[in-house]
Write a protein that holds these residues in place. Structure first.
Motif, PDB file in Angstrom:
ATOM      1  N   UNK A 765       6.292  23.498  86.635  1.00 41.42           N
ATOM      2  CA  UNK A 765       5.983  24.793  86.676  1.00 41.42           C
ATOM      3  C   UNK A 765       6.929  25.892  85.990  1.00 41.42           C
ATOM      4  N   UNK A 766       7.816  25.173  85.408  1.00 44.27           N
ATOM      5  CA  UNK A 766       9.012  26.121  84.674  1.00 44.27           C
ATOM      6  C   UNK A 766       9.722  27.011  85.509  1.00 44.27           C
ATOM      7  N   UNK A 774      12.744  28.092 101.378  1.00 47.66           N
ATOM      8  CA  UNK A 774      11.880  27.595 100.644  1.00 47.66           C
ATOM      9  C   UNK A 774      10.517  27.331 101.581  1.00 47.66           C
ATOM     10  N   UNK A 775       9.992  28.436 101.923  1.00 49.14           N
ATOM     11  CA  UNK A 775       8.843  28.124 103.340  1.00 49.14           C
ATOM     12  C   UNK A 775       7.621  27.598 102.303  1.00 49.14           C
ATOM     13  N   UNK A 782       6.416  30.585  93.986  1.00 49.66           N
ATOM     14  CA  UNK A 782       7.150  29.984  92.771  1.00 49.66           C
ATOM     15  C   UNK A 782       6.220  29.089  92.222  1.00 49.66           C
ATOM     16  N   UNK A 783       5.263  28.324  92.310  1.00 52.73           N
ATOM     17  CA  UNK A 783       4.518  27.644  91.671  1.00 52.73           C
ATOM     18  C   UNK A 783       3.459  28.404  90.836  1.00 52.73           C
ATOM     19  N   UNK A 784       3.046  29.860  91.224  1.00 50.09           N
ATOM     20  CA  UNK A 784       2.263  30.802  90.625  1.00 50.09           C
ATOM     21  C   UNK A 784       3.358  31.405  89.618  1.00 50.09           C
ATOM     22  N   UNK A 785       4.524  31.147  89.526  1.00 55.07           N
ATOM     23  CA  UNK A 785       5.196  31.947  88.569  1.00 55.07           C
ATOM     24  C   UNK A 785       5.736  33.421  89.080  1.00 55.07           C
ATOM     25  N   UNK A 786       5.759  33.418  90.397  1.00 57.45           N
ATOM     26  CA  UNK A 786       6.086  34.596  90.813  1.00 57.45           C
ATOM     27  C   UNK A 786       7.519  34.444  91.638  1.00 57.45           C
TER      28      UNK A 786
END
Ligand code: FES
Ligand code: FES
Lengths: 791, 161
Positions: A765-766, A774-775, A782-786
């Motif tokens: 995911x970059x 890391x809930x 994080x996976x959505x890039x946020x």
């Protein structure tokens, strides 16, 4: 070791080795003696009224209804304490903290008044009857704006205070570091946050205070990791003569740093017992523990690493914003306001390093150093180990390969870091390689590659840490002017049994066992014949207590040296008994024999009887067989370790599962491998909590959002894997038995390994960095890039 | 109000406030302090006792609700000077450090072994998942329970006299 394999039957080493614990027979029968188990005749119960607001002026307090409660004995407010000059107390870092608020409250749940009643429930009932009128003030919650000019001043109690600034600190060479950064091929920058967390030992903090009316002697049974330091602080602040204070730390249900500071509740109980003339018990509830006692971390670290394009790390620098809450309650050596954060250069050979820090007040609970952090090394190690992974990401290099390229070499020790720390000993690469071998590192990478093809999220995280424990040399380290040396006294009784008295205090680490083993190793008396006494200031020598993994490095050394002193005397007595010169004797762990004639020997037990007996002793030798020393360490000890974590993330729910965790630790000479393994397991579990689950967070009004174990999540047996641990042994050259501390290694080393594993899993995911905890929701973001910082 | 119950085989009868929690009754009224208290929200499990052989968080039950029932606390595990295999297992496998969670952990393990004399790792972990240990990291607790399973000669729950 797998869980199904039965442990070996107990062999009983006379000295080092796996030995079952001496404290267990009472604890597995429920016969421990914890503070809340203490019942004294006529004992009263104290409960504390706390502020519902984070920042407010106290307009008035009406205690009349509470006073009228039939079971209430006393209600005391800050104004009452102020009359006695007891409303404020010093913190361990030379700040002041309100015992009970007088002018205003500065964090939610701050102590405002207390009730003393005949029983626990009535004391709580009466709290409800106290009416406090508050005038709300704007709270300062966001640490990033705490220094803005228009921000309310929290500490207006401090003369001339016009902002929320506490201190600035820096270490290393700024200009030299800038130079290296300017010329480096690659520079990676990241804002890395270590959120506020709490140690949350299973036993909360509490005490029973009993002031004897006639003699005026105070006995305080207290959940303290540092009984002697507490006694002296009470003497200094309350003006109580020190010989009239006895602090007893009985069994303690976990500490992890939470039980180092002096809390207002202890002072309240002492005052109550003094005023009322009866024993008074105060035991906080879980919410009080989480919201008011020593938190940990809360660092925002702007961090940068510079390297060549081949992956030679050249320099590290950082700029840290530290949230210390409403009072600076950090427990760290005075000259180290940032603790040992200076060890942020990690396990690598750098050309330059620099760090600076600004610490500020906010309307949050005080504390700052707690939770098995080795005085902020937790933050330092997390920062550098995260940075190294960010660098590996940019260089597209394997994180293990990058580390192996940069780890210090054995011939570089003792190694002086660019921030002035002298690492005593290390042999890093074999430790890293051992962890890789146990993990099956190459195989794991192959598995990961296959899974990535299929869209599955598997991560492998690595960390390599160096710790600095065993504070510390008196010339550099003191707390409130008290040098960080530790005393130890050993007496051998006439029949050859012994008692060793220590200044430190176990909270579950097994001191009664390991210290008996240290003495046994040195004098050959079986551990079961050696009683270990600690946690009673009337009966143990002075010293600063147990935290920062200092028991083995400091008191362990003291125990070994005091035993050698006794053994030297025993040798002289033996020379008299065997009628040979001292030089003609040899030591066989438990007896002296004549060199070349082993049939002529005396045991330590026989020597002990002679030392106390009626017969002649060699010229100039007094009777008795005992000694006392105060050990001043010449340096810290530097344990290290290599950790590898394997996680799987459910792509649909973003739930992280720690599948495997491999920890290879090096704490030098091992006293009791079973206890060492236990210490490591506990710390790894802490790491899972911090990396994935825990955070003490606040809303914008300063309401604490983690005031219960429903909101502040602690790992259970379901979130933790079966730990895979092993070790290497690189003794400390300056410690008499070569041992280093181990209590905090895993808490320090595991969070970066876990976070590195999660970030590694999210590589498709970059993602280069994501902040703890890391809930699932944070991983999902994080996976959505946020990227939402947790603070 | 009056409560009557059996604790570790002994009849106990006391006059109490109706709101008194079982954990405080056991600790403060009866004086058995091996049962601990560690949270306000039924999350930690340091207070676990057996009520009629079932693990119960004694902070979540009123003493009044236990009236007429059979309660086993950690003090009831040792029978006639013989340790329960669970106790022995915790010692042998370093299943405890500070010992604060230990009474609850042992009682849950004991109840588990009565039902499932040979539990897997997963079953043990599930059984103790309502309880928190801050010190051990659980692996050694799992080993302790296996040790006890392999050395089962235990007296049944409530056999203390
Ligand atoms: S005291 Fe925490 S669950 Fe009962
Ligand atoms: S042994 Fe300390 S909480 Fe479990």
């Amino acid at each position: 070791m797998t869980t199904t394999e039965a442990p070996p039957e107990q062999e009983r080493p006379i000295g080092f080795g796996r030995l079952l614990r001496k404290e267990d027979p009472r604890l597995i029968r429920g016969m421990g003696n914890f503070v809340d188990d203490i019942q004294l005749p006529g004992m009263l119960h104290l409960a504390i009224l706390r502020s519902p607001m984070a920042h407010a002026r106290i307009v008035s307090i009406d205690t009349s209804a509470a006073q009228a409660h039939p079971k209430v004995v006393a209600v005391i407010t800050g104004a009452d304490l102020a009359e006695q000059g007891l409303a404020w107390m010093p913190t361990l870092s030379n700040d002041t903290q309100a015992v009970l608020a007088t002018d205003k409250v500065r964090f939610q749940h701050q102590e405002v008044a207390f009730v003393v009643a005949e029983d626990r429930y009535s004391a709580r009932d009466a709290l409800e009857l106290i009416v406090v009128d508050y005038e709300r003030l704007d709270p300062v919650i966001d640490v990033r704006t705490a220094l803005n000019p228009d921000t309310p001043v929290i500490r207006d109690d401090l003369e001339g205070k016009t902002d929320n600034h506490i201190f600035d600190w820096e270490t290393g060479d700024e200009a030299a570091t800038a130079e290296v950064f300017n010329n480096a091929d690659v520079v990676v920058s990241e804002e890395i946050i270590y959120p506020r967390v709490h140690p949350a030992p299973m036993e909360t903090c509490g005490c029973v205070a009993d002031v004897e009316r006639v003699s005026g002697k105070l006995t305080l049974w207290c959940t303290t990791q540092a009984p002697h330091a507490h006694r002296t602080v009470y003497a200094l602040v309350a003006g109580l003569p020190e010989h009239k204070i006895r602090i007893i730390a009985p069994d303690i249900g976990g500490g992890f740093g939470n039980k180092v500071p002096i809390y207002p509740g202890y002072v309240c109980a002492i005052v109550a017992s003094l005023v009322i003339g009866k024993p008074v018990k105060w035991v906080e509830d879980r919410t009080e523990n989480l919201v008011s006692t020593g938190f940990a971390r809360d660092y925002i670290m702007k961090a940068e690493i510079a390297a060549t394009k081949e992956g030679k790390i050249l320099a590290v620098r950082s700029d840290v914003l530290a949230d210390h809450g409403a009072f600076n309650g950090v427990a760290a050596p005075v000259k180290y306001p940032a603790g040992f954060f200076g060890v942020f250069t990690g396990s690598y050979d750098l050309e330059a390093a620099h760090a600076k820090m600004t610490a500020v007040y906010t309307n949050k609970a005080p504390g700052g150093v707690a939770y098995a952090c080795s005085f902020r090394i937790t933050e330092a190690v997390y920062m550098v180990e995260r940075l190294v992974d960010c660098l590996a990401y940019e260089l597209e290099m394997d994180p293990v390969e990058l580390r192996l390229k940069n780890l210090l070499k054995p011939e570089q020790f003792p190694y002086t870091t660019k921030t002035g720390w002298v690492y005593d000993s290390g042999n890093y690469e074999p430790t890293m390689r051992k962890a890789m071998e146990i993990a099956g590192y190459e195989e794991l990478r192959r598995e990961q590659a296959e899974k990535r093809e299929r869209g599955e999220l598997m991560g492998i995280g690595v960390s390599f840490f160096t710790e600095a424990v065993g504070a510390g040399p008196r010339k550099d380290m003191d707390i409130l002017g008290l040098g960080m040396a530790d005393g130890c006294e050993l007496r051998i009784h006439p029949t050859g049994k012994a008692v060793v008295r220590l200044s430190v205090k176990s909270q579950g680490q097994g001191h009664e066992t390991t210290f008996a083993q240290i003495v046994a190793e040195e004098i050959g008396i079986p551990p079961e014949d050696i009683e270990v006494l600690e946690g009673d200031t009337d009966n143990t020598p002075f010293g600063l207590g147990t935290y920062g993994s200092r028991s083995t490095p400091v008191s362990g050394a003291a125990a070994a040296l005091v035993t050698r002193k006794v053994r030297d005397k025993a040798q002289i007595i033996a020379s008299g008994m065997l009628e040979v010169s001292v030089a003609d004797l040899e030591w066989n762990k438990g007896s002296f024999s004549v060199k070349g004639d082993p049939s002529k020997s005396v045991t330590i037990q026989e020597i002990a009887m002679r030392a106390h007996g009626a017969g002649d002793l060699p010229e100039g030798i007094e009777g008795g067989l005992e000694a006392q020393i105060c050990y001043n360490p010449s340096n810290l000890t530097y344990p290290f370790g290599a950790y590898i974590c394997v996680v799987d993330i459910d792509p649909g729910t973003a739930v992280v599962k720690v599948r495997r965790f491999i920890a290879v630790d090096d704490c030098g000479t091992q006293i009791n491998p079973m206890i060492i393994e236990g210490q490591v397991h506990g710390g790894l579990t802490d790491g899972v909590g911090m990396a994935l689950m825990q955070m003490i967070s606040f809303d914008e009004d300063g309401n604490c959002l983690a005031g219960s174990l429903m909101d502040y999540l602690i790992p259970t047996a379901l979130e933790t894997p079966d730990w895979e641990t092993d070790s290497t042994v690189t003794p400390s050259p300056h410690h008499p038995i070569g041992a280093k501390g181990i209590g905090e290694s895993a808490t320090v080393g595991s969070p970066p390994a876990i976070v590195n594993a999660v970030v590694d899993a999210l590589k498709p995911y970059g993602v280069r960095h994501a902040d703890m905890p890391l809930t699932p929701s944070r991983v999902w973001e994080a996976m959505q890039g946020n990227h939402t910082p947790p603070i | 109000m009056q409560v009557n119950m059996t604790i570790n085989g002994q009849e106990v009868s006391e006059e109490i406030e109706p709101r008194l929690l079982l954990v405080h009754f056991i600790r403060d009224s009866v004086g058995l302090t091996g049962t601990h208290w560690g949270c306000d929200t039924s999350n930690c499990g340091t207070c676990v006792v057996l009520v009629d052989g079932e693990p119960v968080k004694s902070c979540t039950m009123l003493a009044a609700m236990a009236s007429g029932h059979e309660v086993t606390t950690v003090e009831g595990l040792e029978v006639d000077g013989v340790l329960d295999p669970v106790q022995e297992g915790f010692m042998q496998c370093h299943g405890l450090q500070c010992g604060f969670c230990t009474p609850g952990m042992m009682l849950t393990s004991k109840a588990l072994l009565e039902k499932d004399p040979n539990p897997t790792d997963e079953v043990i972990r599930e059984a103790i998942s309502g309880q928190i240990c801050r010190c051990t990291g659980y692996s050694t607790i799992v080993r302790s329970v296996h040790w006890a399973a392999e050395h089962q000669t235990a007296a049944p729950i409530g056999s203390a006299t």
